[in-house]
Write a protein that holds these residues in place. Sequence first.
Motif, PDB file in Angstrom:
ATOM      1  N   MET A 136      35.401  43.572  28.720  1.00  0.00           N
ATOM      2  CA  MET A 136      34.438  42.557  29.151  1.00  0.00           C
ATOM      3  C   MET A 136      33.308  42.391  28.143  1.00  0.00           C
ATOM      4  SD  MET A 136      34.084  42.879  33.211  1.00  0.00           S
ATOM      5  CE  MET A 136      35.473  43.289  34.230  1.00  0.00           C
ATOM      6  N   GLU A 137      32.911  43.491  27.520  1.00  0.00           N
ATOM      7  CA  GLU A 137      31.839  43.425  26.531  1.00  0.00           C
ATOM      8  C   GLU A 137      32.246  42.631  25.297  1.00  0.00           C
ATOM      9  OE1 GLU A 137      30.171  47.286  25.633  1.00  0.00           O
ATOM     10  OE2 GLU A 137      30.038  47.775  27.758  1.00  0.00           O
ATOM     11  N   SER A 138      33.556  42.399  25.127  1.00  0.00           N
ATOM     12  CA  SER A 138      34.011  41.591  23.993  1.00  0.00           C
ATOM     13  C   SER A 138      33.746  40.099  24.226  1.00  0.00           C
ATOM     14  CB  SER A 138      35.508  41.816  23.740  1.00  0.00           C
ATOM     15  OG  SER A 138      36.279  41.235  24.789  1.00  0.00           O
ATOM     16  N   LEU A 139      33.402  39.732  25.451  1.00  0.00           N
ATOM     17  CA  LEU A 139      33.118  38.334  25.779  1.00  0.00           C
ATOM     18  C   LEU A 139      31.727  37.936  25.268  1.00  0.00           C
ATOM     19  CD1 LEU A 139      34.434  38.319  29.461  1.00  0.00           C
ATOM     20  CD2 LEU A 139      35.529  37.236  27.487  1.00  0.00           C
ATOM     21  N   ASN A 140      31.603  36.708  24.826  1.00  0.00           N
ATOM     22  CA  ASN A 140      30.344  36.174  24.316  1.00  0.00           C
ATOM     23  C   ASN A 140      29.291  36.166  25.430  1.00  0.00           C
ATOM     24  OD1 ASN A 140      28.435  34.917  22.726  1.00  0.00           O
ATOM     25  ND2 ASN A 140      29.343  32.885  22.920  1.00  0.00           N
ATOM     26  N   GLY A 141      28.179  36.864  25.217  1.00  0.00           N
ATOM     27  CA  GLY A 141      27.089  36.874  26.188  1.00  0.00           C
ATOM     28  C   GLY A 141      27.177  37.986  27.211  1.00  0.00           C
ATOM     29  N   ILE A 142      28.194  38.848  27.127  1.00  0.00           N
ATOM     30  CA  ILE A 142      28.344  39.952  28.084  1.00  0.00           C
ATOM     31  C   ILE A 142      28.094  41.274  27.365  1.00  0.00           C
ATOM     32  CG2 ILE A 142      29.900  41.178  29.661  1.00  0.00           C
ATOM     33  CD1 ILE A 142      29.098  38.415  30.654  1.00  0.00           C
ATOM     34  N   GLY A 143      27.024  41.947  27.763  1.00  0.00           N
ATOM     35  CA  GLY A 143      26.707  43.258  27.231  1.00  0.00           C
ATOM     36  C   GLY A 143      27.095  44.330  28.232  1.00  0.00           C
ATOM     37  N   PRO A 144      26.725  45.579  27.961  1.00  0.00           N
ATOM     38  CA  PRO A 144      27.109  46.685  28.846  1.00  0.00           C
ATOM     39  C   PRO A 144      26.643  46.517  30.300  1.00  0.00           C
ATOM     40  CG  PRO A 144      26.244  47.534  26.781  1.00  0.00           C
ATOM     41  CD  PRO A 144      26.028  46.055  26.765  1.00  0.00           C
ATOM     42  N   SER A 145      25.402  46.056  30.490  1.00  0.00           N
ATOM     43  CA  SER A 145      24.893  45.957  31.864  1.00  0.00           C
ATOM     44  C   SER A 145      25.594  44.840  32.646  1.00  0.00           C
ATOM     45  CB  SER A 145      23.380  45.744  31.879  1.00  0.00           C
ATOM     46  OG  SER A 145      23.046  44.541  31.216  1.00  0.00           O
ATOM     47  N   LYS A 146      25.848  43.701  32.001  1.00  0.00           N
ATOM     48  CA  LYS A 146      26.556  42.616  32.700  1.00  0.00           C
ATOM     49  C   LYS A 146      28.020  42.988  32.951  1.00  0.00           C
ATOM     50  CE  LYS A 146      23.632  38.771  31.264  1.00  0.00           C
ATOM     51  NZ  LYS A 146      23.506  37.578  30.442  1.00  0.00           N
ATOM     52  N   ALA A 147      28.626  43.682  31.997  1.00  0.00           N
ATOM     53  CA  ALA A 147      30.012  44.117  32.185  1.00  0.00           C
ATOM     54  C   ALA A 147      30.099  45.062  33.381  1.00  0.00           C
ATOM     55  CB  ALA A 147      30.534  44.794  30.920  1.00  0.00           C
ATOM     56  N   GLN A 148      29.153  45.987  33.473  1.00  0.00           N
ATOM     57  CA  GLN A 148      29.121  46.921  34.597  1.00  0.00           C
ATOM     58  C   GLN A 148      28.872  46.182  35.907  1.00  0.00           C
ATOM     59  OE1 GLN A 148      30.001  50.109  34.702  1.00  0.00           O
ATOM     60  NE2 GLN A 148      29.739  49.933  36.905  1.00  0.00           N
ATOM     61  N   ALA A 149      28.015  45.162  35.879  1.00  0.00           N
ATOM     62  CA  ALA A 149      27.735  44.374  37.091  1.00  0.00           C
ATOM     63  C   ALA A 149      28.990  43.631  37.552  1.00  0.00           C
ATOM     64  CB  ALA A 149      26.600  43.392  36.821  1.00  0.00           C
ATOM     65  N   ILE A 150      29.785  43.121  36.607  1.00  0.00           N
ATOM     66  CA  ILE A 150      31.025  42.422  36.959  1.00  0.00           C
ATOM     67  C   ILE A 150      31.990  43.389  37.630  1.00  0.00           C
ATOM     68  CG2 ILE A 150      33.079  41.278  36.028  1.00  0.00           C
ATOM     69  CD1 ILE A 150      31.230  40.094  33.825  1.00  0.00           C
ATOM     70  N   ILE A 151      32.142  44.571  37.044  1.00  0.00           N
ATOM     71  CA  ILE A 151      33.057  45.574  37.612  1.00  0.00           C
ATOM     72  C   ILE A 151      32.586  46.004  38.998  1.00  0.00           C
ATOM     73  CG2 ILE A 151      33.909  47.946  37.349  1.00  0.00           C
ATOM     74  CD1 ILE A 151      33.901  47.389  34.287  1.00  0.00           C
TER      75      ILE A 151
END
Length: 197
Positions: A146-161
């Motif tokens: 998810m962090e490979s997506l444009n605009g998604i960092g560690p915190s947003k990736a964790q929020a998605i999961i």
Amino acid sequence: MVDLLKKGAFFIAIAGIVGIFLFLTRDDSVEESETEFDTITSSLDVAAEQDNADVQNETIAIVDVKGAVTTPGVYEMDSQSRVNDVIQTAGGFTEDADQTQVNLAQKVQDEMIIIIPKEGEEANGGGSGSSESGKVKINQATQAEMESLNGIGPSKAQAIIQYRDEHGLFQTEEDLLEISGIGEKTLDNFRDDIQIP
């Protein structure tokens, strides 16, 4: 006196005919009521069976397990199962399985493919969060994917999961807008790079 008896017999006969008529029509209405009741009951039974089938479909996931497991194949699992449960159902890992490339805690979903690589192989296919087209499968992706997506960092990736684990699989791209920190602009940045389901 004879006239009186004739009149009495006449009234008794009329009363008997009316009584028989009422008795026969009462039976017909009872039979009609029973038929209507049977029809309503069978309709309710059909509706209940349909509801049960819908619930069963929602609680079952058909999962395809390939690679380094004892018994590869297609398994019917409870939708709340984890990848680890599927692996155990498939007889467990083989001796040469690389368990480090598999997220055993991931929830299963219908039509999921789990590929267990052997030592030295790279995980690929439906078991990972990337599709053959290179898009990130948002319902299966790891945090790193998810962090490979444009605009998604560690915190947003964790929020998605976290959102996915608490609310279930994403049905549309717009479901991602429910996550704090992801708005229309952020979604537009990676919309073309994700796949749902």
